[in-house]
Design a protein around this motif. Sequence first.
Motif, short mmCIF file in Angstrom:
data_model
loop_
_atom_site.label_atom_id
_atom_site.label_comp_id
_atom_site.label_asym_id
_atom_site.label_seq_id
_atom_site.Cartn_x
_atom_site.Cartn_y
_atom_site.Cartn_z
N HIS A 28 2.08 -7.94 6.18
CA HIS A 28 2.04 -6.73 7.30
C HIS A 28 3.49 -5.71 7.22
O HIS A 28 4.08 -5.39 8.50
CB HIS A 28 2.70 -7.40 9.20
CG HIS A 28 1.61 -8.38 9.37
ND1 HIS A 28 0.05 -8.29 9.36
CD2 HIS A 28 1.58 -9.77 9.44
CE1 HIS A 28 -0.87 -9.02 9.46
NE2 HIS A 28 -0.20 -10.10 9.71
N LYS B 264 2.61 -2.06 8.74
CA LYS B 264 3.04 -2.25 10.01
C LYS B 264 4.56 -2.36 10.54
O LYS B 264 4.68 -1.71 11.82
CB LYS B 264 2.24 -2.94 10.93
CG LYS B 264 0.69 -3.03 11.02
CD LYS B 264 -0.03 -3.87 11.19
CE LYS B 264 -1.39 -4.12 11.01
NZ LYS B 264 -2.23 -5.54 11.28
N GLN C 20 6.04 0.92 10.53
CA GLN C 20 5.77 1.86 11.00
C GLN C 20 6.16 1.67 12.65
O GLN C 20 6.65 2.67 13.63
CB GLN C 20 4.01 1.81 11.64
CG GLN C 20 3.03 2.79 10.53
CD GLN C 20 1.59 2.40 10.77
OE1 GLN C 20 1.13 1.25 11.88
NE2 GLN C 20 1.11 2.71 9.84
#
Length: 80
Positions: free
Chosen positions: A25, A28, A31
């Motif tokens: 991940h 993500k 972000q």
Amino acid sequence: MGFLDNLKAKLAPAKDKVSDLAQQHGDKIEQGLDKAAQTVDSKTKGKYSDKIGTGTDKAKDALGRLSNKEDGTGTPPPAA
């Protein structure tokens, strides 16, 4: 074994789990770091932009180190 050795041994499985999650991940998480940095920067009206940018970069570097499992030679494994 000393106290720190025992602690390291007990935390090894958690480190492996965090490393696996960072690999899965990482995009993500990055972000989320960017979004949080933008939010804080807007709330502070740009007063701490340089410090926020530095902190975000350090967090991304740490994420990169976590997500790259090393093969014992000091270099990350080749991308599959």
